[in-house]
Enzyme design. Structure first.
Site, PDB file in Angstrom:
ATOM      1  N   ASP A  67       0.814  -1.213   0.000  1.00  0.00           N
ATOM      2  CA  ASP A  67       0.000   0.000   0.000  1.00  0.00           C
ATOM      3  C   ASP A  67       0.851   1.268   0.000  1.00  0.00           C
ATOM      4  OD1 ASP A  67       0.887  -0.529   2.635  1.00  0.00           O
ATOM      5  OD2 ASP A  67      -1.087  -1.221   3.249  1.00  0.00           O
ATOM      6  N   ASN A 136      -7.837  -3.563  14.075  1.00  0.00           N
ATOM      7  CA  ASN A 136      -9.207  -3.845  13.633  1.00  0.00           C
ATOM      8  C   ASN A 136      -9.257  -5.052  12.689  1.00  0.00           C
ATOM      9  OD1 ASN A 136      -8.089  -2.909  11.287  1.00  0.00           O
ATOM     10  ND2 ASN A 136      -9.360  -1.079  11.111  1.00  0.00           N
ATOM     11  N   HIS A 138      -7.382  -5.479   9.956  1.00  0.00           N
ATOM     12  CA  HIS A 138      -7.069  -5.239   8.538  1.00  0.00           C
ATOM     13  C   HIS A 138      -5.773  -5.921   8.119  1.00  0.00           C
ATOM     14  CE1 HIS A 138      -4.883  -1.141   9.455  1.00  0.00           C
ATOM     15  NE2 HIS A 138      -3.989  -2.106   9.371  1.00  0.00           N
ATOM     16  N   GLU A 143      -9.804  -2.479   5.252  1.00  0.00           N
ATOM     17  CA  GLU A 143     -10.463  -2.243   6.524  1.00  0.00           C
ATOM     18  C   GLU A 143     -11.693  -3.151   6.657  1.00  0.00           C
ATOM     19  OE1 GLU A 143      -8.629  -0.716   8.439  1.00  0.00           O
ATOM     20  OE2 GLU A 143      -8.411   1.428   8.104  1.00  0.00           O
TER      21      GLU A 143
HETATM   22  C1  F6R Z   1       1.284  -1.637   6.118  1.00  0.00           C
HETATM   23  C2  F6R Z   1       0.027  -2.356   6.202  1.00  0.00           C
HETATM   24  C3  F6R Z   1      -0.730  -2.503   7.472  1.00  0.00           C
HETATM   25  C4  F6R Z   1       0.135  -2.780   8.696  1.00  0.00           C
HETATM   26  C5  F6R Z   1      -0.742  -2.879   9.948  1.00  0.00           C
HETATM   27  C6  F6R Z   1       0.071  -3.131  11.200  1.00  0.00           C
HETATM   28  O1  F6R Z   1       1.846  -1.735   4.829  1.00  0.00           O
HETATM   29  O2  F6R Z   1      -0.394  -2.821   5.203  1.00  0.00           O
HETATM   30  O3  F6R Z   1      -1.672  -3.544   7.314  1.00  0.00           O
HETATM   31  O4  F6R Z   1       0.848  -3.964   8.502  1.00  0.00           O
HETATM   32  O5  F6R Z   1      -1.467  -1.704  10.088  1.00  0.00           O
HETATM   33  O6  F6R Z   1       0.880  -2.027  11.445  1.00  0.00           O
HETATM   34  P1  F6R Z   1       1.870  -1.976  12.706  1.00  0.00           P
HETATM   35  O7  F6R Z   1       2.905  -3.000  12.452  1.00  0.00           O
HETATM   36  O8  F6R Z   1       2.437  -0.580  12.665  1.00  0.00           O
HETATM   37  O9  F6R Z   1       1.047  -2.262  13.898  1.00  0.00           O
END
Ligand code: F6R
Length: 253
Positions: A67, A136, A138, A143
């Protein structure tokens, strides 16, 4: 799903890095799917150490990140392109041009998402997809209530996601509301997926993803349908798993 519960967060990151390195040793031309975020910093730190020790090369690999924020150019300090350069690409031997991210600055985000999806398909899809997990549930920025069949597209981020990611932005500056993200369908086409979750804040999501019903309410739960999914956890993230002892028994490492 293979659930690996390691003794602490650094051990979880080391295990994930070893799985990626093993894939590159077996398949030097692998197409990697990469993630950003706090959890990945430790994984990339270990991969850099393995590379410096001569135990892994990225010279033949191609990568696609999950992303990128819409509106942020690749040289913006809060862009995921910038994160990847700083945390991984500047320290390994990946070829210039082999690392792909959606272009956040593209004037038409829908067109850019379609271009990115087509590029993944043209590369033969992802061999090994690395994933973090949102509180959440994702994966990528898919989401809750994202279509389980979705492909790469712009997606509006939940308030909790923006709050969690605001720590990476200067004081008073909020993360963008929209990101281009690989879809759940895109992720599910990967031949292997590797999700890393550490810390107590992920415990509820991990329990839902592993032991709850497959549901768009917790998008990561779709990995129950993937033929080759590994989750690497630390004890804090595994704390709400009903069957934690079973996972420990069958996969002591
Ligand atoms: C980032 C992504 C997100 C993160 C997720 C966890 O490229 O796609 O899905 O992997 O939000 O983020 P952290 O590791 O910061 O808790």
């Amino acid at each position: 799903m293979k659930i690996l519960i390691r003794p602490d967060a650094p051990a979880a990151a080391a295990r994930a890095a070893e799985i990626i390195a093993a894939r590159l040793r077996a398949q030097p031309g692998a197409v990697l799917g990469l993630a950003t975020g706090g959890t990945m910093e430790a994984v990339y730190g270990r991969l850099i150490a393995l590379h410096r020790a001569g135990q892994v090369s990225f010279a033949g690999a191609t990568s696609f990140n999950l992303d990128e924020y819409v509106g942020l150019a690749g040289d913006h300090p809060c862009s995921y392109r910038h994160y990847m350069a700083e945390k991984l690409f500047d320290h390994i031997d990946m070829r210039a041009g082999a690392a792909h991210l959606p272009r956040g600055e593209a004037p038409d985000a829908d067109a850019e998402a379609a271009r990115y999806e087509a590029a993944i398909v043209a590369a033969g899809d992802i061999d090994l997809q690395l994933l973090g997990l949102g509180q959440n549930g994702h994966i990528g920025f898919n989401e809750p209530t994202s279509s389980l069949a979705s492909v790469t597209r712009p997606k509006t981020l939940e308030r909790s996601t923006r709050a969690a990611n605001s720590q990476y932005f200067p004081d008073g500056i909020e993360p963008p509301r929209i990101a281009i993200t690989m879809g759940i369908g895109t992720i599910m086409r990967a031949r292997e997926v590797l999700l890393v979750a550490t810390g107590a804040a992920k415990a509820r999501a991990v329990a839902q993803v592993v032991e709850g019903p497959v549901s768009a309410r917790w998008p990561g739960s779709v990995l129950q349908m993937h033929p080759r999914a590994t989750l690497v956890l630390d004890p804090a993230a595994a704390a709400e798993l009903e069957l934690a002892e079973y996972y420990r028994d069958i996969h002591p490492d």
